[in-house]
Design a protein around this motif. Structure first.
Motif, short mmCIF file in Angstrom:
data_model
loop_
_atom_site.label_atom_id
_atom_site.label_comp_id
_atom_site.label_asym_id
_atom_site.label_seq_id
_atom_site.Cartn_x
_atom_site.Cartn_y
_atom_site.Cartn_z
N TRP A 184 0.91 -1.13 0.03
CA TRP A 184 0.03 -0.16 0.04
C TRP A 184 0.91 1.08 -0.11
CZ3 TRP A 184 -0.73 -4.18 3.26
CH2 TRP A 184 -0.09 -4.12 4.55
N GLN A 185 2.10 0.84 0.28
CA GLN A 185 3.30 2.09 0.39
C GLN A 185 3.32 2.65 -1.10
OE1 GLN A 185 5.14 3.90 3.14
NE2 GLN A 185 6.99 2.72 2.81
N ASP A 186 3.31 1.75 -1.87
CA ASP A 186 3.46 2.33 -3.39
C ASP A 186 2.42 3.24 -3.92
OD1 ASP A 186 4.77 1.99 -6.13
OD2 ASP A 186 2.71 1.00 -6.56
N GLY A 187 1.00 2.93 -3.32
CA GLY A 187 0.01 3.76 -3.65
C GLY A 187 0.24 5.22 -3.10
N TYR A 188 0.65 5.36 -1.70
CA TYR A 188 1.15 6.27 -1.01
C TYR A 188 2.24 7.25 -1.72
CZ TYR A 188 2.66 9.19 2.82
OH TYR A 188 3.14 10.46 3.74
N PHE A 189 3.20 6.40 -2.07
CA PHE A 189 4.44 7.27 -2.60
C PHE A 189 4.11 7.64 -4.14
CE2 PHE A 189 8.32 4.78 -0.26
CZ PHE A 189 7.94 5.76 0.67
N SER A 190 3.48 7.07 -4.86
CA SER A 190 3.07 7.33 -6.29
C SER A 190 1.75 7.94 -6.46
CB SER A 190 3.23 5.95 -7.38
OG SER A 190 2.50 5.07 -7.00
N GLY A 191 0.88 7.90 -5.81
CA GLY A 191 -0.31 8.72 -5.83
C GLY A 191 -0.48 10.13 -5.91
N THR A 192 -1.22 10.84 -6.51
CA THR A 192 -1.24 12.17 -6.72
C THR A 192 -1.60 12.96 -5.57
OG1 THR A 192 -3.97 12.29 -6.85
CG2 THR A 192 -2.33 11.90 -9.05
N THR A 193 -0.95 13.94 -5.48
CA THR A 193 -0.95 14.85 -4.23
C THR A 193 -2.52 15.28 -3.93
OG1 THR A 193 -0.39 17.02 -5.72
CG2 THR A 193 1.38 15.90 -4.33
N ALA A 194 -3.34 15.40 -5.07
CA ALA A 194 -4.71 15.81 -4.93
C ALA A 194 -5.05 14.59 -3.93
CB ALA A 194 -5.54 15.87 -6.30
N GLY A 195 -4.94 13.38 -4.05
CA GLY A 195 -5.45 12.24 -3.37
C GLY A 195 -4.75 12.26 -1.88
N GLY A 196 -3.77 13.30 -1.39
CA GLY A 196 -3.13 13.27 -0.34
C GLY A 196 -1.84 12.39 -0.18
N ASN A 197 -1.26 12.02 -1.50
CA ASN A 197 -0.31 11.05 -1.81
C ASN A 197 0.92 12.08 -2.13
OD1 ASN A 197 -1.59 8.62 -0.99
ND2 ASN A 197 -2.69 9.05 -2.81
N LEU A 198 2.21 11.18 -2.49
CA LEU A 198 3.39 12.01 -2.53
C LEU A 198 3.84 12.37 -3.85
CD1 LEU A 198 5.39 10.42 0.33
CD2 LEU A 198 4.05 12.55 0.55
N ALA A 199 3.19 11.60 -4.76
CA ALA A 199 3.58 11.89 -6.25
C ALA A 199 4.99 11.65 -6.59
CB ALA A 199 2.95 13.26 -6.77
N LEU A 200 5.61 10.76 -5.96
CA LEU A 200 7.08 10.43 -6.24
C LEU A 200 7.17 9.56 -7.34
CD1 LEU A 200 8.31 9.32 -2.80
CD2 LEU A 200 8.26 11.77 -3.84
N LYS A 201 8.46 9.41 -8.08
CA LYS A 201 8.55 8.86 -9.44
C LYS A 201 9.33 7.42 -8.92
CE LYS A 201 8.82 11.40 -13.27
NZ LYS A 201 8.38 12.68 -12.97
N PRO A 202 8.29 6.29 -9.21
CA PRO A 202 8.80 4.95 -9.12
C PRO A 202 10.18 4.53 -9.81
CG PRO A 202 6.67 4.88 -10.16
CD PRO A 202 7.14 6.13 -9.86
N GLY A 203 11.24 4.18 -8.83
CA GLY A 203 12.25 3.74 -9.48
C GLY A 203 13.28 4.82 -9.53
N LYS A 204 12.69 5.97 -9.26
CA LYS A 204 13.85 7.13 -9.34
C LYS A 204 13.88 7.51 -7.80
CE LYS A 204 14.79 11.59 -11.34
NZ LYS A 204 14.22 12.39 -10.20
N ASP A 205 12.59 8.30 -7.42
CA ASP A 205 12.59 8.57 -6.04
C ASP A 205 12.48 7.62 -5.01
OD1 ASP A 205 12.57 11.23 -7.07
OD2 ASP A 205 10.15 11.03 -7.16
N TYR A 206 12.13 6.38 -5.20
CA TYR A 206 11.89 5.38 -4.44
C TYR A 206 12.23 4.03 -5.00
CZ TYR A 206 7.31 4.19 -5.81
OH TYR A 206 5.87 4.00 -6.47
N GLY A 207 12.59 3.12 -4.23
CA GLY A 207 13.13 1.66 -4.82
C GLY A 207 12.31 0.61 -4.02
N TRP A 208 12.34 -0.47 -4.29
CA TRP A 208 11.86 -1.61 -3.68
C TRP A 208 12.50 -2.82 -4.01
CZ3 TRP A 208 9.56 1.02 -7.65
CH2 TRP A 208 9.55 0.57 -8.70
N ALA A 209 12.35 -3.77 -3.07
CA ALA A 209 12.91 -5.01 -2.95
C ALA A 209 12.45 -6.07 -2.03
CB ALA A 209 14.57 -4.88 -2.96
N ALA A 210 12.68 -7.29 -2.30
CA ALA A 210 12.06 -8.26 -1.03
C ALA A 210 12.91 -7.89 0.07
CB ALA A 210 12.31 -9.85 -1.41
#
Ligand code: GAL
Length: 436
Positions: A286-312
């Motif tokens: 659900w963090q992906d929704g928060y990081f990449s979602g639009t600021t209008a929805g109260g999220n951070l509008a970050l760029k996946p892979g650039k502003d944040y990354g993920w792994a197991a």
């Protein structure tokens, strides 16, 4: 002393949440009034804890579609704030025992759902599966977690992954962490580098997020089959493996996390990574929704892979620690016909492919339009097909509410006294009391 304080604060939050739902439901609702002259008595009350991040944004999308196609039966949004249902589940239990059910409520597939089934609080919904052809479209492993004595009891809207390590690539670079850790030793080395660089190595939030972290450490340490065994009658919580996991968890808590963890929500902890104040955070997707979602929805509008990354989470590559949000038909639902329609809608491709790209989850249906999903979720969709599956503890798959509560009590003490031996002993006792 602090235990007493914690208890009263939890009670206060509970009472406040209860009042919100039982006394002034309209205040917590995103209800749109039914047009004049229509059957205003039909309102679809849906209970969840989706109030922030991509959670609220995803729900808002569903509400939009529902209200448009059901002008005479508008959506009544009965949410209770608190990640992972930390307040909502208690409020729901009160409502169900007072015979004041909503028309549908969120319950995790697996043992959590079974609690409601065994208590006779939800109806079997085989007929909905038949009507909408849902059985063939959902994965078999998921169907088995919502089936009890041959009957189906909920409609899963998604599949989440819990064992995700989120990181800030710029912070890793600055700290000299040249590759994302995949083993425990690499993880500790990376956390040390982050610490030396003056950032929080591992951002952490309130207690349920600490249980979430512990769950992933156990899976990393024991592997998927070792994890699975813990939840059986013969499971051995007294093992050397569990001891190692408890020690590792203690090391994370005492050496690498922020001291104000207890007062932060999961979004607060994630934001520390987003803002470059922390290197890593373990959280569900659900963090992906928060990081990449639009600021209008109260999220951070970050760029996946650039502003944040993920792994197991290190040590758990190839294991998908999974959970699923599913919705039920409570016995005595005030608007049963509308609730049946809602459940059919939730199972539809339209609902799932609209909700999940925003929520940060993959659809429960196996015929998703993958092109609609962002980079993280495309990764998750592939991993789901190849990884071994481990059911989540914190999010209701492997243990019911009572077992979770026993573990919560033990964890609450451990967070304060860091007595690893006492914690393991309490975990052994929790197994003895609850395993069946
Ligand atoms: C989980 C739930 C997710 C997400 C998360 C944080 O229990 O399944 O949908 O909402 O809590 O609140």
């Amino acid at each position: 002393m602090s235990k007493v304080l914690l208890g009263s604060r939890t009670r206060l939050a509970f009472v406040a949440a209860l009042a919100l739902v039982l006394v002034v439901p309209a205040a917590a609702s995103a209800r749109t009034k039914a047009p004049a002259g229509s059957a205003a008595s039909c309102e679809l009350s849906v209970f969840s804890w989706w109030t922030g991040g991509g959670e609220a944004a995803g729900l808002t999308k569903l509400i939009g579609i529902w209200n448009k196609s059901n002008p005479t039966c508008q959506f009544k949004n009965e949410t209770v704030a608190g990640g992972a249902g930390s307040n909502a589940k208690a409020v729901l239990a009160q409502r169900l025992s007072a015979n004041k059910p909503p028309d549908s409520f969120q319950g995790h597939a697996g043992k959590e759902l079974q609690d409601y089934i065994k208590a006779g609080q939800v109806e079997p919904i085989d007929f909905i599966y038949k009507q909408y052809g849902l059985s063939k479209i959902m994965p078999k492993q998921l169907i088995s977690q919502i089936t009890y004595k041959g009957h189906l009891y909920s409609v899963p809207v998604n599949i989440h992954r819990a064992n995700v390590l989120w990181f800030n690539p710029a912070v890793l670079k600055k700290a000299g962490i040249t590759s994302v850790p995949t083993t425990w030793a690499q993880f500790i080395a990376a956390l040390d580098k982050a610490k030396a660089a003056g950032v929080i190595p591992l951002a952490l939030g309130e207690q349920w997020t600490q249980k979430h972290l512990f769950e992933t450490v156990l899976i990393s340490t024991l592997g998927q089959s070792g994890w699975d065994k813990l939840w059986t009658k013969g499971g051995n919580w007294n093992s050397a493996g569990v001891k190692t996991a408890v020690d590792r968890f203690n090391t994370l808590l005492t050496k690498y996390t922020n001291s104000d963890a207890g007062s932060l929500t999961w979004q607060d902890a994630g934001k520390l990574v987003a803002d470059g104040k922390a290197a890593f955070n373990v959280m569900g997707d659900w963090q992906d929704g928060y990081f990449s979602g639009t600021t209008a929805g109260g999220n951070l509008a970050l760029k996946p892979g650039k502003d944040y990354g993920w792994a197991a989470v290190p040590g758990s590559v190839g294991v998908y620690d999974w959970l699923s949000d599913s919705f039920t038909l409570p016995k005595g639902a005030p608007h049963r016909a509308a609730a049946i329609k809602w459940l059919g809608f939730l199972g539809s491709e339209k609902a799932q492919d609209t909700f999940n790209p925003v929520k940060g989850s993959i659809p429960a249906r196996q015929d998703a339009k993958t092109s609609l999903y962002g980079p993280y979720l495309k990764w998750a969709l592939t991993q789901w097909k190849t990884d071994k599956l481990a059911g989540s503890l914190t999010h209701g798959v492997v243990a019911n509410n009572a077992w979770n509560a026993s573990i919560d009590t033990a964890l609450g003490l451990f967070i304060q006294n860091h007595d690893a031996a006492a914690f393991q002993k309490a975990l052994v006792a929790a197994h003895g009391k609850n395993a069946s």
